[in-house]
Design an enzyme around this catalytic site. Structure first.
Site, PDB file in Angstrom:
ATOM      1  N   GLU A  38       0.828  -1.209   0.000  1.00  0.00           N
ATOM      2  CA  GLU A  38       0.000   0.000   0.000  1.00  0.00           C
ATOM      3  C   GLU A  38       0.862   1.259   0.000  1.00  0.00           C
ATOM      4  OE1 GLU A  38      -2.985   0.382  -0.655  1.00  0.00           O
ATOM      5  OE2 GLU A  38      -3.707  -1.671  -0.520  1.00  0.00           O
ATOM      6  N   TYR A 121      -6.235   7.002   3.817  1.00  0.00           N
ATOM      7  CA  TYR A 121      -6.489   5.902   2.893  1.00  0.00           C
ATOM      8  C   TYR A 121      -5.764   4.622   3.315  1.00  0.00           C
ATOM      9  CZ  TYR A 121      -5.655   2.558  -0.648  1.00  0.00           C
ATOM     10  OH  TYR A 121      -5.532   1.350  -1.269  1.00  0.00           O
ATOM     11  N   ASP A 139      -9.307   5.539  -2.246  1.00  0.00           N
ATOM     12  CA  ASP A 139      -8.168   5.912  -3.087  1.00  0.00           C
ATOM     13  C   ASP A 139      -8.704   6.538  -4.379  1.00  0.00           C
ATOM     14  OD1 ASP A 139      -9.265   3.730  -4.347  1.00  0.00           O
ATOM     15  OD2 ASP A 139      -7.349   3.156  -5.221  1.00  0.00           O
TER      16      ASP A 139
END
Length: 344
Positions: A38, A121, A139
DNA sequence: GATACGTGGTG
DNA sequence: TCACCAAGTAT
């Protein structure tokens, strides 16, 4: 809303992408790998991330090994991926997880978000994907899907607020496969509800999509136009010792390209530099120029070579390294410069 | 809220 | 060709 959830999950079960950081369908994800992927994927394409993810997980298979690594090693491996504050925060975060959480990632979104490099996020994504918590995670993909499905015509970034409220409604309060739902929405955005040329014919949400009904889903989300990028100029130097080594510099550890290795350069200014300042005593050999565009400005570096300066004793932050492998640890702008000099 | 912060692919 | 863009965060 429950229909949307079912459509996305069914579509995901049939169309999920196979990615190096993803476990097999239904299998538990490793929080370390979710976190690492991520962070790497922040503002970065899947294609660019994959080789870096494989390198990192081979070298550092868990958070404790990453925490124990010297920062400079992490920065060297990150070189070329961009947004280098991510690498510095990644290392700090690994150390905090190792030292404060016994090497175990917290599952709670708020706790995750308190760690360096993990924002709204990423915290939601880790909570949902690694721990299957019903956490909101929005996102750019999900932002686009929602803007289209609900026909949000207000331009970004103003539309962030209604979109965020929408995401909160959709993600929170339903604990049925929240991790797969987030990933399904992201895969949908990445492969079907694409920025350009959306494939509405393949979309499981097409029936109820207000953006599609409005006739121009591709135009959503709208954005306020960005300001033109200014230009900056400077010099970059290829200084060799006559024995196959070149002088490199470790940059200041904050700001642009912070902590990264590079070739020595002048300051980068808005004005085109005046070469005539050296007059006929100019010891430099001009070698063409390097063009590079950063997020917020264009850069032109004029290249200069100084050969066989074996009397130089490097100052703090400078060192001699073999020409062959000097580029590996450098950001792209310096890789371009190295290519320019070594081509001669 | 606005700005700093990389890079490579794309139409 | 070149402006735009891609799984954002920190300040």
């Amino acid at each position: 809303m429950d229909d949307m959830r079912r459509y996305v999950l069914d579509w995901y079960d049939a169309n999920r992408r196979v990615l190096p950081w993803r476990a097999a369908a239904g299998a538990r994800m490793d929080p370390y790998r979710v976190w690492l992927s991520e962070v790497m994927l922040q503002q970065t394409t899947v294609a660019a991330v994959i080789p870096y993810f494989l390198k990192f997980t081979e070298k550092w298979p868990d958070v404790n090994s990453l925490a124990a690594a010297p920062l400079d090693d992490v920065l060297r491996e990150w070189a070329g991926l961009g947004y280098y504050a991510r690498a510095r925060n990644l290392h700090r975060c690994a150390q905090m997880v190792a030292d404060l959480h016994n090497g175990i990632f917290p599952a709670d979104k708020d706790t995750l978000q308190s760690l360096p490099g993990i924002g709204d996020y990423t915290a939601g994504a880790i909570a949902a994907i690694a721990f299957d918590r019903p956490a909101a995670a929005m996102d750019g993909n999900i932002e686009r899907v929602l803007a289209r499905v609900f026909n949000i015509s207000e331009p970004l970034p103003g539309a962030k607020k209604p979109l965020r409220a929408l995401a909160k409604t959709i993600f929170e309060g339903n604990s049925y496969r929240p991790g797969d739902f987030v990933q399904g929405l992201m895969d949908l955005g990445a492969t079907v509800c694409t920025p350009r040329g959306p494939k509405c014919g393949l979309c499981p949400l097409a029936q109820g999509c207000e953006g599609r009904k409005s006739g121009a889903p591709e135009s959503l989300p709208r954005r306020t136009p960005k300001a033109e990028k200014p230009s900056r100029y400077g010099h970059v130097y290829w200084i060799t010792d006559g024995q196959g080594r070149v002088l490199i510099q470790k940059r200041e550890d904050r700001g642009l390209l912070g902590g990264m290795m590079g070739l020595p350069t002048s300051e980068w200014k808005a004005e085109i530099p005046d070469h005539s300042a050296f007059g006929k005593e100019n010891p430099l050999i001009s070698e063409g120029k390097v063009l590079h565009t950063f997020t917020h400005f264009h850069l032109t570096l004029f290249g200069h070579r100084i050969d066989a300066v074996n009397t130089i004793i490097p100052m703090k932050g400078f060192s001699w390294v073999a020409e062959q492998d000097c580029a590996a640890a450098m950001p792209s702008v310096f890789r371009k410069a190295v290519r320019l000099f070594r081509a001669r």
